[in-house]
Design an enzyme around this catalytic site. Structure first.
Site, PDB file in Angstrom:
ATOM      1  N   GLU A 112       3.156   6.742 -10.549  1.00 33.56           N
ATOM      2  CA  GLU A 112       1.902   6.663  -9.788  1.00 33.56           C
ATOM      3  C   GLU A 112       0.700   6.488 -10.716  1.00 33.56           C
ATOM      4  O   GLU A 112      -0.243   5.768 -10.388  1.00 33.56           O
ATOM      5  CB  GLU A 112       1.731   7.893  -8.898  1.00 33.56           C
ATOM      6  N   MET A 129       2.144   8.056  -3.052  1.00 28.40           N
ATOM      7  CA  MET A 129       1.314   6.869  -2.859  1.00 28.40           C
ATOM      8  C   MET A 129       0.156   6.923  -3.860  1.00 28.40           C
ATOM      9  O   MET A 129      -0.547   7.925  -3.958  1.00 28.40           O
ATOM     10  CB  MET A 129       0.815   6.807  -1.405  1.00 28.40           C
TER      11      MET A 129
HETATM   12 ZN   LIG Z   1       4.868   2.407  -6.750  1.00 28.55          ZN
END
Ligand SMILES: [Zn+2]
Length: 851
Positions: free
Chosen positions: A376, A341
């Protein structure tokens, strides 16, 4: 270098086998299939009307208040060792967090009600201040509405005035969950003389869980600056979005950490962790890489720490915009519900996405890590700096990040250059099969939380091309404080690099669609006046697919067959990929696509093979259905014809159950079992050897793999073994393995979904997995209902399966979410595909092998 040349030799040797094996396999399969199908009574496909449900209630916040900044204090009451839990009278104390927040906002339209989001929080003590006059405004009532909107409604005694600035203080407490959402607890074992269980707290808030951490205006476009303070136990380290500003000991137990203010950002990017983790000494000065102390000490975070700075620099140069914050922390969490994330400044990863062990992890795993980090990091610009206005445009975040990550990795790691170009083709798959939602549906179609969650699917991640660029949405999200310059810079990079999906070239009438992209550096012709072929997008420099008229496709095929080297290697892979995808989009005939693979008989390079194998995967999915069409062995078919999309052709050879490969795998695995401690299998080959050995073996091999899985502390090794366990052909072992997924001591909650999916990928396990998820839906769907349904139903291609799927949706009262519609639609398309293509495909293979 030495390691790879060993593989190339095996590869070269297996190619000849492969050609024969692949073609012969498919022919046998299709002949068998045809006989089977002839015995069936084809039922006409029922007509499905697309469901038009009435619009959901408006769940968006009113836009009369615009948040500017938050002061957030958080205190997770989390013990870090299980040993202490025993001494605690109320175990609940270990699972609470308390805190308070003050949000400062600007009023653009007068109102006497403040609406913001709050869910599962016990909120109290509201104080509203007029920041311009420093006067307090009385609160007459406060209630958290008990519906899906999650509104915290605060009624005031006096109206807030347009143009005024106000603040709202709230105290709250909430629960540290065990379901990997919101603020959640994660456990791991720290090895010393005895195993000690440790706890840590972390967050995962995309798309709509920031409201479970503190009351907030929880919509992506309502960006604000966050000033965060965390009170945590003295033996822990607190990390947040921004760098640490200061830290003090409070008493014997507690410590306080203050963070610098964040850039203006969306609430879903908020993050913190409290753990005993340490950081890698190899981290660059502008970023730190955290993991379990054991993993750090063993050097497993070294690779990630090393490449992060390089990738960050690459993007900074590429965009011409520096990374916005002073530091960038990355942390490998033992539990995380998503692969990673992109929280601004504190990126969280599952351990497998960040930790790499030399000599144990494979090259493939290394590339996965590089690509994930690059994805990311790309979000730090696409998504974090430039944000979609609402979740219907999430593809802007994900599509750009996915595309850019391959681009960055290709520049980073020479070994992956070729592979990356293939991934590029993945990422712009023209998938006629999964077209159930437009990339950017209207905002009103994406309102409820489940609808937002639905947006995170394969289309969003992979289908970054669109017939019109939708950049107005990003401009919208950033049109304050001079955001335009920044956004324009980012968008320029995009528009320069991106192509439209399909360029059509007709060599008979000279017609070219989308020709503006053709006039770049990449069109090569071999004298068209002579009726020779034309090839566009030489070396795949542009990001688009190319379609030609039939004559040109045929000429290209002939050229490939007679002298493939006149066509650059990259294009040999790309032509196959384009052809199959255009065929799936029904833009060309399926036989044209098959023709494009004829040259493989003389092809020695890996790339065109990989491309072909990946594309034939769909054929295999549709036709390798022993449980549907009867046992394949009956006609001499190899039981395992699973052409998983593998990077290494050795995988393909083994997956095709070439006896040489199976024998080799069994032998290598047996050596390991005899030797128990020393594993001499090359890391790059482990996943395929493990799988083949377990597939060929019985209970002994399976149990050995299970013991190793349980005892291994290496993430990469664990993941490979976990997947290999699903390769067995023994139904009772597959059933046992499925049952293990219900026990978090055996299979971590975050791994439940992927374990079931790998069992479903195994032809022998598909029906078992489908039955299993239906029986245990509540538990297993925690780890992502959408991907489970998608994965387990991928092979569905019969009327019976379609009906089962529809019944399941109805019985469980599952909301008519997109993933269910997609699975139903996919099954319908599969049924049609099989009926439309089986004859021509069969004929093609018969002709090919006859000559
Ligand atoms: Zn992504």
């Amino acid at each position: 270098m030495a390691k790879e040349s060993g593989i190339s030799k095996i590869l070269a040797g297996t190619f000849v086998f492969l050609t024969i094996s692949v073609i012969a396999g498919i022919v046998t399969m299709i002949i068998f299939y045809k006989t089977e199908i002839a015995l069936m009574d084809p039922t006409p496909r029922p007509m499905f009307t697309s469901s038009t449900t009435s619009l959901p209630p408006v769940i968006r916040l009113p836009k009369n208040l615009v948040p500017q900044s938050y002061q957030v204090f958080l205190q997770p009451h989390l013990y870090t060792r299980i040993i202490e839990v025993v001494n605690v009278t109320s175990p609940n104390q270990t699972m609470l967090f308390t805190g308070n927040s003050t949000v400062t906002f600007h009023c653009v339209q007068g109102t006497s009600v403040v609406y913001l989001h709050s869910r599962n929080l016990d909120v109290s003590g509201p104080v509203v201040m007029n920041k311009d006059t420093n006067e307090r405004i009385g609160v007459s009532s406060m209630k958290n509405e008990e519906d899906t909107r999650n509104f915290l409604e605060i009624q005031l005694n006096a109206a807030l005035e347009a143009g005024g600035n106000y603040s709202l203080f709230l105290a709250f407490n909430g629960e540290i969950t065990e379901n990997l959402n919101g603020v959640f607890v994660s456990t791991y074992v720290r090895l010393s003389f005895i195993c000690i269980h440790r706890f840590l707290a972390a967050t995962n808030l995309e798309p709509a869980d920031a409201r479970t951490v503190f009351p907030c205006f929880d919509e992506p476009e309502m960006k604000a600056v966050f000033h965060v303070t965390i009170i945590h136990r003295r033996d822990t380290v607190a990390l947040g979005n921004a760098d640490m500003r200061d830290s003090n000991i409070l008493d014997d137990v507690w410590k306080v950490t203050y963070f610098y203010p964040t850039p203006k950002m969306s609430t879903y990017l908020f993050a913190f962790t409290v753990s005993e983790f340490t950081d890698s000494a190899d981290s660059p000065t502008d970023g730190r890489t955290y993991a379990r102390p054991d993993a750090i000490a063993a050097g497993h975070a070294k690779y990630a720490a090393n490449i992060t700075g390089k990738i960050l620099k690459f993007y900074e140069n590429y965009f011409g915009i520096n990374y916005e914050q002073k530091t960038l922390d990355q942390i490998a969490l033992p539990d995380l519900g998503v692969g990673a994330m992109e929280n601004w400044g504190l990126i969280t990863y599952q351990e497998g996405g960040l930790l790499y062990e030399d000599g144990v992890s494979s090259l493939l795993h290394k590339e996965v890590i590089a690509t994930l980090i690059a994805h990311e990091l790309a979000h730090q610009w696409f998504g974090n700096l430039v944000t979609m206005k609402w979740w219907n445009d999430i593809w802007l975040n994900e599509g750009f990040a996915t595309y850019l990550s391959f681009f960055a990795v290709a520049h980073m790691e020479p070994y992956s250059k070729m592979v990356s170009s293939l991934h590029n083709q993945d990422s712009f798959e023209v998938d006629a099969l999964a077209s159930s939602h437009p990339l950017s549906p209207p905002q009103e179609d994406v309102q409820m939380t489940f609808e937002i969650e639905d947006m995170f699917d394969a289309i969003t991640y992979c289908k970054v091309q669109s017939n019109e660029t939708r950049n107005e949405y990003i401009y919208d999200a950033e049109d304050e404080d001079g955001g335009h310059t920044t956004v324009a810079k980012v968008m320029n990079t995009w528009t320069k690099q991106m192509g439209y999906p399909v360029i059509t070239i007709n060599t008979t009438n000279g017609e070219v669609y989308q020709k503006q992209f053709l006039f770049n550096d990449s069109s090569e012709s071999s004298d068209t006046s002579n009726g020779e072929w034309i090839l566009a997008n030489v070396n795949c420099a542009g990001y688009y697919r190319v379609n030609y008229n039939r004559e040109n496709w045929e000429r290209l095929s002939t050229q490939l067959e007679t002298d493939p080297h006149r066509i650059p290697l990259m294009n040999r892979g790309q032509l196959v990929d384009d052809a199959f995808n255009l065929a799936r989009a029904k833009l060309i005939e399926v036989t044209l696509a098959l023709n494009s693979t004829r040259f493989l008989q003389n092809e020695r390079a890996l790339l065109p093979w990989e491309s072909t194998v990946r594309n034939l995967e769909y054929f295999v999915l549709m036709f390798d259905r022993s449980e549907v069409y009867g046992p394949m062995q009956a006609c001499g078919m190899k039981a395992s014809f699973c052409l998983h999309s593998q990077i290494l052709a050795i995988d393909v050879a083994c997956s095709n159950a070439l006896p040489e490969c199976s024998a080799m795998a069994t032998k290598m695995f047996a050596n390991w079992m005899d030797n128990n401690r020393t594993n001499r299998i090359h890391p790059n080959l482990r996943s395929v050897i493990y799988c083949q050995a377990v597939a060929a073996g019985g209970a002994k091999e399976w149990e050995f793999a299970w013991d190793k899985f349980q005892s291994s502390i290496d993430t990469s090794e664990k993941d490979q073994l976990r997947e290999a366990l699903s390769c067995t052909k023994k139904i009772w072992l597959l059933n046992r393995y499925l049952k293990y997924t219900l026990n978090p001591e055996k299979i971590r909650l975050m791994d439940v979904g992927s374990t079931i999916l790998s069992i479903a990928d195994n032809v022998a396990g598909q029906a078992l997995a489908w039955n299993f998820i239906r029986a245990h839906w509540e538990y297993v769907s925690n780890g992502g209902a959408a991907s489970l349904i998608e994965g387990v139903t991928r092979r569905f291609s019969t009327q019976f399966e379609l009906e089962e799927l529809e019944r399941f949706a109805a019985d469980n009262n599952l909301s008519p979410t997109k993933y269910l519609q997609q699975a139903v639609e996919q099954t319908q398309v599969n049924i049609v595909w099989v009926s439309e293509n089986k004859d021509s495909v069969l004929k093609w293979f018969e002709n090919e092998t006859a000559s």
